[in-house]
Motif scaffolding. Structure first.
Motif, PDB file in Angstrom:
ATOM      1  N   ASP A 180      47.182  26.759  36.592  1.00 10.64           N
ATOM      2  CA  ASP A 180      48.050  27.240  35.517  1.00 10.64           C
ATOM      3  C   ASP A 180      47.825  28.741  35.392  1.00 10.64           C
ATOM      4  O   ASP A 180      48.101  29.471  36.326  1.00 10.64           O
ATOM      5  CB  ASP A 180      47.773  26.487  34.222  1.00 10.64           C
ATOM      6  N   ASP A 181      47.295  29.207  34.267  1.00  6.07           N
ATOM      7  CA  ASP A 181      47.159  30.640  34.038  1.00  6.07           C
ATOM      8  C   ASP A 181      45.907  31.179  34.738  1.00  6.07           C
ATOM      9  O   ASP A 181      45.027  30.417  35.165  1.00  6.07           O
ATOM     10  CB  ASP A 181      47.114  30.907  32.539  1.00  6.07           C
ATOM     11  N   LEU A 182      45.803  32.505  34.785  1.00  6.75           N
ATOM     12  CA  LEU A 182      44.678  33.163  35.427  1.00  6.75           C
ATOM     13  C   LEU A 182      44.375  34.463  34.696  1.00  6.75           C
ATOM     14  O   LEU A 182      45.215  34.997  33.978  1.00  6.75           O
ATOM     15  CB  LEU A 182      44.965  33.433  36.903  1.00  6.75           C
ATOM     16  N   SER A 183      43.139  34.954  34.880  1.00  2.00           N
ATOM     17  CA  SER A 183      42.699  36.204  34.242  1.00  2.00           C
ATOM     18  C   SER A 183      41.946  37.033  35.261  1.00  2.00           C
ATOM     19  O   SER A 183      41.420  36.508  36.250  1.00  2.00           O
ATOM     20  CB  SER A 183      41.790  35.915  33.039  1.00  2.00           C
ATOM     21  N   VAL A 184      41.869  38.345  35.014  1.00  2.00           N
ATOM     22  CA  VAL A 184      41.157  39.229  35.925  1.00  2.00           C
ATOM     23  C   VAL A 184      40.237  40.149  35.132  1.00  2.00           C
ATOM     24  O   VAL A 184      40.578  40.587  34.033  1.00  2.00           O
ATOM     25  CB  VAL A 184      42.149  40.051  36.791  1.00  2.00           C
ATOM     26  N   ASP A 185      39.072  40.407  35.684  1.00  2.00           N
ATOM     27  CA  ASP A 185      38.116  41.373  35.143  1.00  2.00           C
ATOM     28  C   ASP A 185      38.082  42.536  36.125  1.00  2.00           C
ATOM     29  O   ASP A 185      37.443  42.450  37.182  1.00  2.00           O
ATOM     30  CB  ASP A 185      36.745  40.722  35.004  1.00  2.00           C
ATOM     31  N   SER A 186      38.782  43.630  35.789  1.00  2.00           N
ATOM     32  CA  SER A 186      38.912  44.761  36.714  1.00  2.00           C
ATOM     33  C   SER A 186      37.562  45.388  37.033  1.00  2.00           C
ATOM     34  O   SER A 186      37.281  45.732  38.187  1.00  2.00           O
ATOM     35  CB  SER A 186      39.847  45.820  36.124  1.00  2.00           C
TER      36      SER A 186
ATOM     37  N   ALA B 101      34.492  44.111  36.920  1.00  2.00           N
ATOM     38  CA  ALA B 101      33.596  43.244  37.697  1.00  2.00           C
ATOM     39  C   ALA B 101      34.228  42.766  39.001  1.00  2.00           C
ATOM     40  O   ALA B 101      33.565  42.076  39.785  1.00  2.00           O
ATOM     41  CB  ALA B 101      33.186  42.043  36.853  1.00  2.00           C
ATOM     42  N   HIS B 102      35.504  43.092  39.223  1.00  2.00           N
ATOM     43  CA  HIS B 102      36.229  42.668  40.436  1.00  2.00           C
ATOM     44  C   HIS B 102      36.221  41.153  40.586  1.00  2.00           C
ATOM     45  O   HIS B 102      35.960  40.615  41.660  1.00  2.00           O
ATOM     46  CB  HIS B 102      35.617  43.321  41.681  1.00  2.00           C
TER      47      HIS B 102
ATOM     48  N   GLY C 102      55.210  33.168  33.535  1.00  2.00           N
ATOM     49  CA  GLY C 102      54.296  34.250  33.223  1.00  2.00           C
ATOM     50  C   GLY C 102      55.030  35.559  33.403  1.00  2.00           C
ATOM     51  O   GLY C 102      56.137  35.594  33.953  1.00  2.00           O
ATOM     52  N   THR C 103      54.429  36.629  32.950  1.00  2.00           N
ATOM     53  CA  THR C 103      54.967  37.960  33.185  1.00  2.00           C
ATOM     54  C   THR C 103      53.848  38.966  32.990  1.00  2.00           C
ATOM     55  O   THR C 103      52.820  38.655  32.387  1.00  2.00           O
ATOM     56  CB  THR C 103      56.166  38.261  32.253  1.00  2.00           C
ATOM     57  N   ALA C 104      54.049  40.174  33.521  1.00  2.00           N
ATOM     58  CA  ALA C 104      53.027  41.218  33.420  1.00  2.00           C
ATOM     59  C   ALA C 104      53.707  42.563  33.271  1.00  2.00           C
ATOM     60  O   ALA C 104      54.806  42.780  33.800  1.00  2.00           O
ATOM     61  CB  ALA C 104      52.131  41.210  34.659  1.00  2.00           C
TER      62      ALA C 104
ATOM     63  N   LEU D 171      47.907  40.979  36.175  1.00  2.00           N
ATOM     64  CA  LEU D 171      47.837  42.348  36.681  1.00  2.00           C
ATOM     65  C   LEU D 171      46.416  42.872  36.573  1.00  2.00           C
ATOM     66  O   LEU D 171      45.788  42.764  35.520  1.00  2.00           O
ATOM     67  CB  LEU D 171      48.768  43.252  35.865  1.00  2.00           C
ATOM     68  N   ASP D 172      45.917  43.430  37.665  1.00  2.00           N
ATOM     69  CA  ASP D 172      44.668  44.197  37.634  1.00  2.00           C
ATOM     70  C   ASP D 172      45.058  45.633  37.295  1.00  2.00           C
ATOM     71  O   ASP D 172      45.633  46.335  38.136  1.00  2.00           O
ATOM     72  CB  ASP D 172      43.969  44.128  38.986  1.00  2.00           C
ATOM     73  N   GLU D 173      44.769  46.068  36.077  1.00  2.00           N
ATOM     74  CA  GLU D 173      45.228  47.375  35.621  1.00  2.00           C
ATOM     75  C   GLU D 173      44.546  48.527  36.344  1.00  2.00           C
ATOM     76  O   GLU D 173      45.081  49.646  36.366  1.00  2.00           O
ATOM     77  CB  GLU D 173      45.016  47.499  34.111  1.00  2.00           C
ATOM     78  N   ALA D 174      43.396  48.281  36.949  1.00  2.00           N
ATOM     79  CA  ALA D 174      42.697  49.344  37.673  1.00  2.00           C
ATOM     80  C   ALA D 174      43.316  49.585  39.050  1.00  2.00           C
ATOM     81  O   ALA D 174      43.545  50.735  39.441  1.00  2.00           O
ATOM     82  CB  ALA D 174      41.221  49.004  37.804  1.00  2.00           C
ATOM     83  N   SER D 175      43.594  48.518  39.766  1.00  2.00           N
ATOM     84  CA  SER D 175      44.136  48.646  41.127  1.00  2.00           C
ATOM     85  C   SER D 175      45.654  48.579  41.172  1.00  2.00           C
ATOM     86  O   SER D 175      46.258  48.890  42.196  1.00  2.00           O
ATOM     87  CB  SER D 175      43.571  47.532  42.011  1.00  2.00           C
ATOM     88  N   HIS D 176      46.267  48.147  40.053  1.00  2.00           N
ATOM     89  CA  HIS D 176      47.714  47.934  39.956  1.00  2.00           C
ATOM     90  C   HIS D 176      48.192  46.854  40.925  1.00  2.00           C
ATOM     91  O   HIS D 176      49.363  46.830  41.312  1.00  2.00           O
ATOM     92  CB  HIS D 176      48.490  49.240  40.175  1.00  2.00           C
TER      93      HIS D 176
END
Length: 344
Positions: A45-51, A53-54, A255-257, A303-308
């Motif tokens: 289902d959904d997912l999350s990212v920690d920019s 900590a990669h 979803g959307t980003a 979206l990983d806001e650090a790497s885009h």
């Protein structure tokens, strides 16, 4: 020849107009850069990212799969998250929270070791979307089958409040200044919450939007983006609830980003196997600038806001039998679970 002051005024006006309405890029160079073949059993289902900590956190039916975004390799799992839908990260505490739809619980876990720290029983059914609102210091989980939200104190790991809705809550976002926005799927509405008081501030109709699911937010320009199942993205003023614009998207988004640095909104269209890329020309004007081929079933996104870079889970499925009941999901082919990495 124009007088100097007249020429200067014209130049200033032209410059301000250009800033207010920057030109939309003619094309987007976003494309699928990688396909992380992760395999394993279970849907998602959904997912999350920690920019910082990669790390990428993926819901996988009965566990949370954790992937190193630098290597594309699985680094561990959070076990026993029955029916997990989403993951909220509270980095200041080094703790994550997973919403377990089939257990009516939220699992707290250590972000470094991935060790479970305990389950929190929610006061609702089918905890689904989950976020951390930094402004109020609350983890908020939205319970689909009981039409309410549970507020959790992440320090005490205890329930501290409930908010009831007149409909089924879906994805939500915080502006980190006291407001949380959530799509009400079965009503075609957008509801605004105050997590500190556990009260609803407003509920606005999403005109022309059927079954809104994914939600993104441009906090700087006060715009909310809701993706709808009838092939459109609806943009709403975050302060007044006024309808701002509609943009065509593909079929089957969940979803959307929003990438604030690039001024782009993304809709992952699972039925089409495409990613709609929308450019924010200014707060009131939007244009589709690309439709990126992805993969059918790629319907959720982060979206990983650090790497885009964008991450979209997908898999391959066997066809349903001709006599399958309505709303039956097709069986996933073994070991075809993949995460698509989209970027420039």
């Amino acid at each position: 020849m124009q007088p100097l002051h007249t020429a200067l005024l014209i130049a200033l006006f032209s410059a301000s107009t250009a800033l207010a309405h920057p030109a939309s890029p003619a094309t987007s160079t976003d494309t699928v850069l990688q396909r992380l073949a992760l395999g394993g059993t279970g849907g998602w289902d959904d997912l999350s990212v920690d920019s910082a900590a990669h790390r990428l956190y993926l819901s996988r039916s009965d566990r949370v799969m954790v992937v190193d975004t630098l290597t594309g390799k699985v680094v561990g799992e959070v076990p026993d998250t029955k029916g997990v839908h989403g993951i909220a990260l509270v980095n200041s505490l080094h703790v994550g929270f997973a919403s377990n739809g089939k257990a009516d619980t939220v699992t707290a876990f250590d972000l470094k070791t991935l060790k479970p720290l305990g389950d929190i029983k929610v006061n609702g059914k089918d905890p689904d979307a989950i976020i951390y609102d930094q402004a109020s210091g609350r983890v908020i989980v939205f319970n689909g089958d009981s039409s309410n939200a549970t507020l959790i104190d992440p320090v005490k790991r205890a329930v501290v409040g409930t908010i009831a809705f007149d409909g089924t809550p879906e994805f939500a976002r915080s502006d980190e200044h006291g407001r949380v926005f959530v799509n009400i799927e079965d009503k075609g509405e957008l509801t605004v919450l105050d997590p500190k008081t556990a009260k609803i501030i407003a509920t606005w109709p999403l005109a022309g939007c059927e079954d809104p699911s994914g939600l993104a937010l441009d906090a700087a320009h006060r715009r909310v983006f809701s993706v709808c199942q009838n092939g459109k993205m609806v943009i709403t003023d975050a302060d007044s609830g006024k309808h701002v614009a509609d943009v065509p998207i593909g079929a089957g988004p969940d979803g959307t980003a929003f990438d604030a640095a690039r001024g782009l909104v993304f809709s992952p269209n699972g039925k089409d196997g495409t990613l709609t890329v929308v450019h924010e020309d200014d707060a009131d004007h939007y244009a589709v600038v690309a439709t990126v081929p992805t993969q059918k079933s790629a319907r959720t996104i982060v979206l990983d806001e650090a790497s885009h870079r964008l991450y979209l889970p997908a898999a391959q499925f066997d066809p349903l039998p001709a006599n399958a009941p309505a709303h039956t999901r097709p069986p996933m082919k073994p070991d075809t679970f993949t995460v698509l990495v989209v970027g420039q």
